[in-house]
Enzyme design. Sequence first.
Site, PDB file in Angstrom:
ATOM      1  N   CYS A 109     -26.436  -4.809  -7.538  1.00  0.00           N
ATOM      2  CA  CYS A 109     -25.011  -4.420  -8.242  1.00  0.00           C
ATOM      3  C   CYS A 109     -23.819  -4.308  -7.115  1.00  0.00           C
ATOM      4  CB  CYS A 109     -25.267  -3.189  -8.999  1.00  0.00           C
ATOM      5  SG  CYS A 109     -26.329  -3.095 -10.199  1.00  0.00           S
ATOM      6  N   HIS A 233     -18.572   0.591  -9.267  1.00  0.00           N
ATOM      7  CA  HIS A 233     -19.671  -0.021 -10.048  1.00  0.00           C
ATOM      8  C   HIS A 233     -19.680   0.809 -11.270  1.00  0.00           C
ATOM      9  CE1 HIS A 233     -23.102  -1.853 -11.472  1.00  0.00           C
ATOM     10  NE2 HIS A 233     -24.102  -1.008 -11.096  1.00  0.00           N
ATOM     11  N   ASN A 263     -23.683  -1.884 -18.246  1.00  0.00           N
ATOM     12  CA  ASN A 263     -23.759  -2.213 -16.865  1.00  0.00           C
ATOM     13  C   ASN A 263     -23.892  -3.578 -16.800  1.00  0.00           C
ATOM     14  OD1 ASN A 263     -24.762  -2.513 -14.390  1.00  0.00           O
ATOM     15  ND2 ASN A 263     -26.146  -0.686 -14.297  1.00  0.00           N
TER      16      ASN A 263
HETATM   17  O1  UT7 Z   1     -26.666  -0.500 -11.618  1.00  0.00           O
HETATM   18  C1  UT7 Z   1     -27.581   0.051 -10.886  1.00  0.00           C
HETATM   19  C2  UT7 Z   1     -28.013   1.418 -10.818  1.00  0.00           C
HETATM   20  N1  UT7 Z   1     -28.269   2.253 -11.954  1.00  0.00           N
HETATM   21  C3  UT7 Z   1     -27.803   3.575 -12.176  1.00  0.00           C
HETATM   22  O2  UT7 Z   1     -27.166   3.695 -11.220  1.00  0.00           O
HETATM   23  C4  UT7 Z   1     -28.086   4.187 -13.493  1.00  0.00           C
HETATM   24  C5  UT7 Z   1     -28.749   5.776 -12.924  1.00  0.00           C
HETATM   25  N2  UT7 Z   1     -29.373   6.553 -13.597  1.00  0.00           N
HETATM   26  C6  UT7 Z   1     -28.787   6.590 -14.973  1.00  0.00           C
HETATM   27  O3  UT7 Z   1     -27.535   6.343 -15.272  1.00  0.00           O
HETATM   28  C7  UT7 Z   1     -29.658   7.975 -15.716  1.00  0.00           C
HETATM   29  O4  UT7 Z   1     -30.540   8.558 -15.154  1.00  0.00           O
HETATM   30  C8  UT7 Z   1     -29.938   7.256 -17.344  1.00  0.00           C
HETATM   31  C9  UT7 Z   1     -28.754   6.935 -18.180  1.00  0.00           C
HETATM   32  C10 UT7 Z   1     -30.720   5.897 -17.032  1.00  0.00           C
HETATM   33  C11 UT7 Z   1     -30.952   8.224 -17.826  1.00  0.00           C
HETATM   34  O5  UT7 Z   1     -30.164   9.488 -18.080  1.00  0.00           O
HETATM   35  P1  UT7 Z   1     -30.926  10.749 -17.739  1.00  0.00           P
HETATM   36  O6  UT7 Z   1     -30.096  12.071 -17.910  1.00  0.00           O
HETATM   37  O7  UT7 Z   1     -31.261  10.841 -16.310  1.00  0.00           O
HETATM   38  O8  UT7 Z   1     -32.028  10.798 -18.801  1.00  0.00           O
HETATM   39  P2  UT7 Z   1     -33.754  10.890 -18.328  1.00  0.00           P
HETATM   40  O9  UT7 Z   1     -34.179   9.667 -17.969  1.00  0.00           O
HETATM   41  O10 UT7 Z   1     -33.788  12.236 -17.615  1.00  0.00           O
HETATM   42  O11 UT7 Z   1     -34.175  11.195 -20.023  1.00  0.00           O
HETATM   43  C12 UT7 Z   1     -33.615  12.376 -20.695  1.00  0.00           C
HETATM   44  C13 UT7 Z   1     -34.572  12.317 -21.964  1.00  0.00           C
HETATM   45  C14 UT7 Z   1     -35.995  12.104 -21.845  1.00  0.00           C
HETATM   46  O12 UT7 Z   1     -36.647  12.787 -22.781  1.00  0.00           O
HETATM   47  P3  UT7 Z   1     -37.415  14.208 -22.631  1.00  0.00           P
HETATM   48  O13 UT7 Z   1     -38.270  13.847 -21.357  1.00  0.00           O
HETATM   49  O14 UT7 Z   1     -36.412  15.097 -22.114  1.00  0.00           O
HETATM   50  O15 UT7 Z   1     -38.331  14.534 -23.759  1.00  0.00           O
HETATM   51  C15 UT7 Z   1     -36.019  10.731 -22.180  1.00  0.00           C
HETATM   52  O16 UT7 Z   1     -37.316  10.065 -22.820  1.00  0.00           O
HETATM   53  O17 UT7 Z   1     -33.935  11.334 -22.765  1.00  0.00           O
HETATM   54  C16 UT7 Z   1     -34.955  10.555 -23.245  1.00  0.00           C
HETATM   55  N3  UT7 Z   1     -34.484   9.093 -23.237  1.00  0.00           N
HETATM   56  C17 UT7 Z   1     -33.609   8.821 -24.368  1.00  0.00           C
HETATM   57  N4  UT7 Z   1     -33.458   9.217 -25.625  1.00  0.00           N
HETATM   58  C18 UT7 Z   1     -32.789   8.609 -26.290  1.00  0.00           C
HETATM   59  C19 UT7 Z   1     -34.489   8.093 -22.417  1.00  0.00           C
HETATM   60  N5  UT7 Z   1     -33.808   7.128 -22.631  1.00  0.00           N
HETATM   61  C20 UT7 Z   1     -33.263   7.272 -23.930  1.00  0.00           C
HETATM   62  C21 UT7 Z   1     -32.689   6.790 -25.148  1.00  0.00           C
HETATM   63  N6  UT7 Z   1     -32.278   7.232 -26.250  1.00  0.00           N
HETATM   64  N7  UT7 Z   1     -32.230   5.346 -24.893  1.00  0.00           N
END
Ligand code: UT7
Length: 308
Positions: A109, A233, A263
């Site tokens: 990216c 980005h 993204n």
């Molecule tokens: O471009 C390259 C670089 N990329 C980035 O910089 C991305 C960086 N990371 C992020 O943007 C975030 O970490 C994400 C958007 C990918 C995820 O957000 P988060 O707040 O870190 O969520 P998480 O992965 O900690 O998940 C929280 C909860 C989990 O459930 P539990 O374990 O709390 O019950 C996940 O299973 O959300 C759940 N979850 C979802 N729920 C609904 C994960 N994906 C989804 C989804 N819909 N699509």
Amino acid sequence: MPGARITGWGAAVPEKVVTNDDLSARLDTSDAWITERTGIKQRHIGGTTSQLATQAGARALAQAGLTGADIDVLVLATTTPDATVPGTSATVQHELQVAGGACDLNAACSGFVYSLVVAHGLTLAGARRILLVGSETLSRITDWDDRAMAVLVGDGAGAVVLEATEGAGELLGWDLGADGSLRHLLKCDLGGYLYMNGKEIFRHAVRAVVDSSSAALARAGMVPGDVDLFVPHQANARIIAAAGQRLGIAEDRWVVTIDRYGNTSSASIPLALCDALAAGRLREGDTVLLSGFGGGMTWASAVLRWGG
Ligand code: UT7
């Protein structure tokens, strides 16, 4: 010292729009979760990396009043090439009839900002006109049954023409970095699908944008308060907000397009730049901060004085 300035720009996205509700109909997710956790409302999906790059490149050339015959080098930033060999830039070179050389650059990216800095170096080595494109079809390397990745990605391309100037150019400061010890956090093995440790990438991303932007600004003899337009980005609206706030750049100076495009990896910064230009948000003399980060990990920032 001679420099270079951006004289044309263009964007291209596939026609097909996929909304959060479309994804929620087939995955265990919701518009509320995607909007709150990422800021994304929809993304464009379709086409090939070379098709999107050709469209964006043609628009940038037309705006600069040039054709491929005027271009000394084409640099295509992409992490989703049409094939392993040949480089996707070869297809774009042929479609646009670029007279000079053509190569791909993969810094995930961060690829577009890496390309911009490399292209400025090429102008110091004698290149007069360079076409820079960031183009991606992340949809092709995404498992559409994996809700963690499927809600994040989009396809698109953005391009700029960089022309050597006699006097001072636009690039005032830059910073490029990489840390391959973090390469396991965001990856796509050959023939596989994208995988990301979102939480860890998020943590590193905010720090990378803040530190890299600060380093590029320091090299330019500037501070965040000097920035008129912050073009980060577009990976997550919360990353943009956290980095913008930590840097102390006022919110009305951030460019945020992730709601419409998701993204798009190395296409996200040129797409956002084109969006800001179309909205009349950039004037001659403005200070622009571009900052990318991504798989590798890599990061890259550039400070431009718009118009040179
Ligand atoms: O471009 C390259 C670089 N990329 C980035 O910089 C991305 C960086 N990371 C992020 O943007 C975030 O970490 C994400 C958007 C990918 C995820 O957000 P988060 O707040 O870190 O969520 P998480 O992965 O900690 O998940 C929280 C909860 C989990 O459930 P539990 O374990 O709390 O019950 C996940 O299973 O959300 C759940 N979850 C979802 N729920 C609904 C994960 N994906 C989804 C989804 N819909 N699509």
